[in-house]
Write a protein that holds these residues in place. Structure first.
Motif, PDB file in Angstrom:
ATOM      1  N   HIS A  65      43.000  38.683  34.921  1.00 32.98           N
ATOM      2  CA  HIS A  65      42.266  38.010  35.981  1.00 32.98           C
ATOM      3  C   HIS A  65      42.398  38.751  37.307  1.00 32.98           C
ATOM      4  O   HIS A  65      41.421  38.925  38.044  1.00 32.98           O
ATOM      5  CB  HIS A  65      42.787  36.576  36.124  1.00 32.98           C
ATOM      6  CG  HIS A  65      42.256  35.862  37.313  1.00 32.98           C
ATOM      7  ND1 HIS A  65      43.055  35.513  38.378  1.00 32.98           N
ATOM      8  CD2 HIS A  65      41.008  35.471  37.633  1.00 32.98           C
ATOM      9  CE1 HIS A  65      42.296  34.915  39.288  1.00 32.98           C
ATOM     10  NE2 HIS A  65      41.066  34.871  38.855  1.00 32.98           N
ATOM     11  N   GLU A  66      43.593  39.211  37.576  1.00 34.89           N
ATOM     12  CA  GLU A  66      43.844  39.963  38.805  1.00 34.89           C
ATOM     13  C   GLU A  66      42.967  41.213  38.876  1.00 34.89           C
ATOM     14  O   GLU A  66      42.454  41.572  39.937  1.00 34.89           O
ATOM     15  CB  GLU A  66      45.321  40.371  38.841  1.00 34.89           C
ATOM     16  CG  GLU A  66      45.954  40.251  40.205  1.00 34.89           C
ATOM     17  CD  GLU A  66      47.352  40.858  40.220  1.00 34.89           C
ATOM     18  OE1 GLU A  66      47.711  41.627  39.299  1.00 34.89           O
ATOM     19  OE2 GLU A  66      48.092  40.564  41.169  1.00 34.89           O
ATOM     20  N   ASP A  67      42.813  41.821  37.740  1.00 30.54           N
ATOM     21  CA  ASP A  67      42.028  43.052  37.649  1.00 30.54           C
ATOM     22  C   ASP A  67      40.580  42.789  38.086  1.00 30.54           C
ATOM     23  O   ASP A  67      39.998  43.555  38.871  1.00 30.54           O
ATOM     24  CB  ASP A  67      42.077  43.540  36.196  1.00 30.54           C
ATOM     25  CG  ASP A  67      41.633  44.983  36.061  1.00 30.54           C
ATOM     26  OD1 ASP A  67      41.610  45.691  37.077  1.00 30.54           O
ATOM     27  OD2 ASP A  67      41.302  45.389  34.936  1.00 30.54           O
ATOM     28  N   LEU A  68      40.007  41.712  37.592  1.00 27.87           N
ATOM     29  CA  LEU A  68      38.648  41.336  38.007  1.00 27.87           C
ATOM     30  C   LEU A  68      38.608  41.015  39.499  1.00 27.87           C
ATOM     31  O   LEU A  68      37.687  41.431  40.211  1.00 27.87           O
ATOM     32  CB  LEU A  68      38.156  40.115  37.211  1.00 27.87           C
ATOM     33  CG  LEU A  68      36.822  39.512  37.681  1.00 27.87           C
ATOM     34  CD1 LEU A  68      35.665  40.485  37.477  1.00 27.87           C
ATOM     35  CD2 LEU A  68      36.524  38.194  36.972  1.00 27.87           C
ATOM     36  N   THR A  69      39.616  40.297  39.959  1.00 25.27           N
ATOM     37  CA  THR A  69      39.664  39.932  41.374  1.00 25.27           C
ATOM     38  C   THR A  69      39.657  41.169  42.269  1.00 25.27           C
ATOM     39  O   THR A  69      38.957  41.219  43.275  1.00 25.27           O
ATOM     40  CB  THR A  69      40.919  39.086  41.655  1.00 25.27           C
ATOM     41  OG1 THR A  69      40.916  37.973  40.763  1.00 25.27           O
ATOM     42  CG2 THR A  69      40.912  38.570  43.081  1.00 25.27           C
TER      43      THR A  69
ATOM     44  N   ALA B  12      29.810  45.422  34.782  1.00 24.23           N
ATOM     45  CA  ALA B  12      29.068  45.227  36.032  1.00 24.23           C
ATOM     46  C   ALA B  12      28.583  43.790  36.155  1.00 24.23           C
ATOM     47  O   ALA B  12      28.610  43.209  37.246  1.00 24.23           O
ATOM     48  CB  ALA B  12      27.893  46.195  36.096  1.00 24.23           C
ATOM     49  N   ALA B  13      28.155  43.215  35.025  1.00 30.44           N
ATOM     50  CA  ALA B  13      27.645  41.843  35.062  1.00 30.44           C
ATOM     51  C   ALA B  13      28.755  40.873  35.458  1.00 30.44           C
ATOM     52  O   ALA B  13      28.524  39.919  36.203  1.00 30.44           O
ATOM     53  CB  ALA B  13      27.071  41.463  33.702  1.00 30.44           C
ATOM     54  N   LEU B  14      29.956  41.118  34.980  1.00 29.80           N
ATOM     55  CA  LEU B  14      31.080  40.233  35.325  1.00 29.80           C
ATOM     56  C   LEU B  14      31.448  40.372  36.798  1.00 29.80           C
ATOM     57  O   LEU B  14      31.760  39.379  37.461  1.00 29.80           O
ATOM     58  CB  LEU B  14      32.289  40.548  34.437  1.00 29.80           C
ATOM     59  CG  LEU B  14      32.152  40.111  32.981  1.00 29.80           C
ATOM     60  CD1 LEU B  14      33.327  40.626  32.144  1.00 29.80           C
ATOM     61  CD2 LEU B  14      32.063  38.593  32.868  1.00 29.80           C
ATOM     62  N   VAL B  15      31.417  41.573  37.293  1.00 31.19           N
ATOM     63  CA  VAL B  15      31.708  41.766  38.712  1.00 31.19           C
ATOM     64  C   VAL B  15      30.642  41.063  39.552  1.00 31.19           C
ATOM     65  O   VAL B  15      30.962  40.358  40.513  1.00 31.19           O
ATOM     66  CB  VAL B  15      31.787  43.267  39.071  1.00 31.19           C
ATOM     67  CG1 VAL B  15      31.891  43.450  40.582  1.00 31.19           C
ATOM     68  CG2 VAL B  15      32.976  43.913  38.380  1.00 31.19           C
ATOM     69  N   ARG B  16      29.383  41.235  39.151  1.00 33.00           N
ATOM     70  CA  ARG B  16      28.299  40.552  39.877  1.00 33.00           C
ATOM     71  C   ARG B  16      28.506  39.045  39.851  1.00 33.00           C
ATOM     72  O   ARG B  16      28.398  38.367  40.879  1.00 33.00           O
ATOM     73  CB  ARG B  16      26.945  40.876  39.242  1.00 33.00           C
ATOM     74  CG  ARG B  16      26.154  41.954  39.962  1.00 33.00           C
ATOM     75  CD  ARG B  16      24.669  41.922  39.572  1.00 33.00           C
ATOM     76  NE  ARG B  16      24.449  41.763  38.147  1.00 33.00           N
ATOM     77  CZ  ARG B  16      24.459  42.752  37.247  1.00 33.00           C
ATOM     78  NH1 ARG B  16      24.690  43.997  37.640  1.00 33.00           N
ATOM     79  NH2 ARG B  16      24.242  42.514  35.981  1.00 33.00           N
ATOM     80  N   ALA B  17      28.825  38.514  38.678  1.00 28.26           N
ATOM     81  CA  ALA B  17      29.070  37.075  38.552  1.00 28.26           C
ATOM     82  C   ALA B  17      30.236  36.660  39.442  1.00 28.26           C
ATOM     83  O   ALA B  17      30.195  35.617  40.103  1.00 28.26           O
ATOM     84  CB  ALA B  17      29.363  36.724  37.091  1.00 28.26           C
TER      85      ALA B  17
END
Lengths: 214, 214
Positions: free
Chosen positions: B61-65, B20-25
């Motif tokens: 990276h795509e996954d996070l995007t 969640a923190a990475l998505v928020r960032a």
DNA sequence: TGTACATCAGTGAACGCGCGTTCACTGATGTAC
DNA sequence: TGTACATCAGTGAACGCGCGTTCACTGATGTAC
């Protein structure tokens, strides 16, 4: 690989017209892989020249991108002119409306024909003042935006639009065809066959232009 | 620099909810610099974690995007719902038309409020099948596209549109507001003050929706 | 309640990549005399 | 017509950059007994 064959014919030390060759290479790269594929190094590679050579003709990567974008815009202008050339029949009003529709349809044609350069054109357009692009003109000497304004102005001259509406109308038209081009190129319409897209584009543009009249 | 101060409070070895923190960032990064600024490394840096840690939660990276894009879509859905909540007066037809306009205006609101995440949302939408995004929903449990389809379907139920027109109408509406959002965000309208854009958006959407009726 | 151990989230160093850009150079061209 | 020289287009090697991704590891957690 094929490049090797071409390079077997020894290129003279001086290229002759490297600038034009790099722009041509850039257009090809954009056609094949969009804005992301348009790099200085790839363009010099394709022109068969060392990477540094580009800096004799362009100040930066952005500079090349703008040059390619200008070519794209002038191709787009020609695409619009092609559609407009088909407009012959009808009375003044009918012809004026058809000319405006032709702007939209030519815009969409271009985007569908060459989505990669469409992307480059938009990048250049959106980061540079679009009015200052000299080479971005079609055979009539107008940029795509100027062709749009021209078509709208004709409607004003025929008293179907008020002068103060011109800008809003132009932006509305541009919005619609730009959005459609994006959706058709990269969005949920991207799987549709070309003929279905052309038909859809016709519907959209027809609806749009009809909706502009009082 | 400020990060150092935050890091002075020693974070426990296990983060707790790094995903969640990475998505928020990621959402913050996109807000500040658009799609290009949304990198895995920047997100881990912002979360105060090593680069490799991201791979415990995202395959690439795509996954996070995509994850960030889904958040963006759900924010957009909420933006649409906010506009729709204002629709109260009028008869059935008037309300149905206002609800459709609200989809467009909420879409544009979101793009103007957060152009960077708008870009990410579009990237995700255009490269992934948009129907499969589970977290991309607003408070009513619908994605932006579903909200659009819903509004169009209401017009069909009221017999002002034929069922077989639904798709074309939906795409036309989407085209227009998407195009407008792009022009207003990065195009020739980008210098205009927000209130002028809102006004213009209202004009465009009103014209568009009016033009859909027989 | 206490200990042994499996689990797995996060570390940190490293890799290769292609990019834009710079720079001292080399080779060809064309101009001045 | 021939030579000296300035000009400048193109070379090739190098730089630093930030990226995505991998991997052997370390430290914390929680579960089995």
């Amino acid at each position: 690989m094929l490049d090797l064959v071409q390079d077997a014919i020894p290129r003279p030390y001086h290229h002759g017209d490297l600038r034009a060759a790099l722009v041509r290479a850039g257009v090809e790269l954009a056609r094949e892989g969009g804005l992301a594929a348009l790099t200085l190094r790839a363009a010099t590679r394709r022109a068969g020249v060392s990477a540094g050579a580009a800096y004799r003709h362009f100040t930066s990567h952005e500079d090349l991108t703008f040059a390619v974008g200008a070519v794209a815009l002038s191709d787009m202008a020609r695409s619009i002119e092609r559609r407009q050339a088909e407009v012959v029949s009808g009375n003044d009003l009918e012809r004026a409306l058809a000319m405006l529709r032709a702007v939209g349809l030519g815009y969409i044609d271009y985007a569908l024909d060459d989505p990669g350069n469409f992307e480059v054109a938009m990048f250049g357009l959106f980061t540079l003042a679009h009015t200052s692009l000299e080479p971005a003109r079609g055979d009539r000497g107008l940029t795509p935006y100027e062709l749009l304004v021209d078509a709208v102005t004709h409607l004003v001259a025929l008293d179907v639009l008020k002068a103060e509406q011109s800008f809003t109308v132009a932006i509305t038209c541009w919005s619609t065809v730009h959005g459609f081009a994006t959706l058709a190129t990269r969005g949920p319409l991207r799987e549709l066959p070309r003929e279905a897209l052309d038909e859809q584009a016709d519907d959209v543009v027809r609806t749009l232009v009809a909706g502009l009249l009082p």
